[in-house]
Motif scaffolding. Structure first.
Motif, PDB file in Angstrom:
ATOM      1  N   THR A 113      50.467  32.690  16.963  1.00  0.00           N
ATOM      2  CA  THR A 113      50.010  32.808  15.744  1.00  0.00           C
ATOM      3  C   THR A 113      48.672  31.984  15.252  1.00  0.00           C
ATOM      4  O   THR A 113      47.927  32.400  14.710  1.00  0.00           O
ATOM      5  N   ASP A 114      48.734  30.686  15.729  1.00  0.00           N
ATOM      6  CA  ASP A 114      48.121  29.603  15.499  1.00  0.00           C
ATOM      7  C   ASP A 114      46.673  30.001  16.049  1.00  0.00           C
ATOM      8  O   ASP A 114      45.371  29.989  15.457  1.00  0.00           O
ATOM      9  N   GLN A 115      46.591  30.289  17.567  1.00  0.00           N
ATOM     10  CA  GLN A 115      45.531  30.847  18.256  1.00  0.00           C
ATOM     11  C   GLN A 115      44.978  31.789  17.393  1.00  0.00           C
ATOM     12  O   GLN A 115      43.626  32.012  17.377  1.00  0.00           O
ATOM     13  N   ALA A 116      45.583  33.048  17.065  1.00  0.00           N
ATOM     14  CA  ALA A 116      45.003  34.160  16.569  1.00  0.00           C
ATOM     15  C   ALA A 116      44.379  34.014  15.227  1.00  0.00           C
ATOM     16  O   ALA A 116      43.299  34.655  14.820  1.00  0.00           O
ATOM     17  N   ALA A 117      45.096  33.101  14.566  1.00  0.00           N
ATOM     18  CA  ALA A 117      44.378  32.882  13.015  1.00  0.00           C
ATOM     19  C   ALA A 117      43.053  32.000  13.250  1.00  0.00           C
ATOM     20  O   ALA A 117      42.174  31.866  12.385  1.00  0.00           O
ATOM     21  N   TYR A 155      42.267  27.565  22.560  1.00  0.00           N
ATOM     22  CA  TYR A 155      42.563  26.367  22.220  1.00  0.00           C
ATOM     23  C   TYR A 155      43.337  25.532  23.259  1.00  0.00           C
ATOM     24  O   TYR A 155      44.426  26.289  23.495  1.00  0.00           O
ATOM     25  N   VAL A 156      42.914  24.293  23.470  1.00  0.00           N
ATOM     26  CA  VAL A 156      43.793  23.749  24.409  1.00  0.00           C
ATOM     27  C   VAL A 156      43.892  22.284  23.521  1.00  0.00           C
ATOM     28  O   VAL A 156      43.158  21.672  23.057  1.00  0.00           O
ATOM     29  N   GLU A 157      45.148  21.681  24.233  1.00  0.00           N
ATOM     30  CA  GLU A 157      45.468  20.361  23.715  1.00  0.00           C
ATOM     31  C   GLU A 157      44.433  19.327  24.144  1.00  0.00           C
ATOM     32  O   GLU A 157      44.181  19.264  25.374  1.00  0.00           O
ATOM     33  N   VAL A 158      43.831  18.544  23.466  1.00  0.00           N
ATOM     34  CA  VAL A 158      42.996  17.473  23.837  1.00  0.00           C
ATOM     35  C   VAL A 158      43.736  16.110  23.387  1.00  0.00           C
ATOM     36  O   VAL A 158      42.968  15.179  23.895  1.00  0.00           O
ATOM     37  N   ASP A 159      44.762  15.828  22.666  1.00  0.00           N
ATOM     38  CA  ASP A 159      45.271  14.661  22.402  1.00  0.00           C
ATOM     39  C   ASP A 159      46.719  14.739  21.811  1.00  0.00           C
ATOM     40  O   ASP A 159      46.925  15.974  21.152  1.00  0.00           O
ATOM     41  N   ARG A 160      47.388  13.657  21.664  1.00  0.00           N
ATOM     42  CA  ARG A 160      48.678  13.698  21.113  1.00  0.00           C
ATOM     43  C   ARG A 160      48.881  12.515  20.481  1.00  0.00           C
ATOM     44  O   ARG A 160      48.636  11.327  20.832  1.00  0.00           O
ATOM     45  N   TYR A 161      49.680  12.407  19.294  1.00  0.00           N
ATOM     46  CA  TYR A 161      49.547  11.266  18.572  1.00  0.00           C
ATOM     47  C   TYR A 161      51.159  10.794  18.215  1.00  0.00           C
ATOM     48  O   TYR A 161      52.012  11.846  18.193  1.00  0.00           O
ATOM     49  N   ASP A 162      51.479   9.388  18.410  1.00  0.00           N
ATOM     50  CA  ASP A 162      52.770   9.156  18.079  1.00  0.00           C
ATOM     51  C   ASP A 162      52.938   9.343  16.407  1.00  0.00           C
ATOM     52  O   ASP A 162      51.974   9.255  15.727  1.00  0.00           O
TER      53      ASP A 162
END
Length: 163
Positions: A113-117, A155-162
């Motif tokens: 849904t996020d991708q589509a929006a 869209y692809v993940e480029v980073d992750r935050y703690d």
């Protein structure tokens, strides 16, 4: 990463203060999804000015529960004034860099849904990246940042935050 440092260039870099403001917004809105925009100076990759937005999904659901089947516990929608601010910023000195929202009790991922929006006619709807916050009853558990991959057209993940 919790200090706002980025492993690669070319993506907006959240400051620690901006990330903490986003987490606070997610905790405040729980168990509803929060949403907002992060702005930064045009001449840098820094994203440092958080604009918490009002999630209008409950309003849309109340007006038309068939078209808008989900409420704000599982969806978000920016209102017209926030979208106007995003659009206007793109012409200014501090453009929108990131649109963020939280996922309630399901983790930080970019859903279908996020991708589509985020896409219009096969391309990004806005020249921004997206951050999804993992919001839980006992607080925020981190976030993930997503950027458009032109080769994959997604869209692809480029980073992750703690947290």
């Amino acid at each position: 990463m919790s200090d706002g440092a980025r492993p690669e260039a070319g993506h907006p870099r959240l400051t620690a203060e901006a990330l903490q403001a986003m987490y606070a917004h997610a905790r405040q809105e729980y168990p509803r999804e929060c949403c907002g925009i992060v702005f930064g100076p045009r001449a840098s990759e820094v994203a440092d000015e958080v604009r918490p937005c009002r999630n209008i999904q409950d309003d849309l659901h109340a007006e038309d529960p068939v078209t808008h089947a989900r409420d704000a516990t599982t969806a978000y929608n920016l209102g017209a004034s926030d979208l106007f601010a995003l659009q206007k910023s793109l012409r200014g000195d501090r453009p929108a860099r990131i649109v963020y929202h939280s996922h309630v009790n399901v983790g930080a991922y970019f859903s279908p849904t996020d991708q589509a929006a985020a896409v219009f006619d096969g391309e990004p709807a806005y020249p921004v990246e997206y951050v999804v916050i993992d919001a839980r009853v006992d607080g925020t558990k981190g976030a993930a940042q997503f950027a458009w991959d032109d080769r994959q057209k997604t869209y692809v993940e480029v980073d992750r935050y703690d947290a």
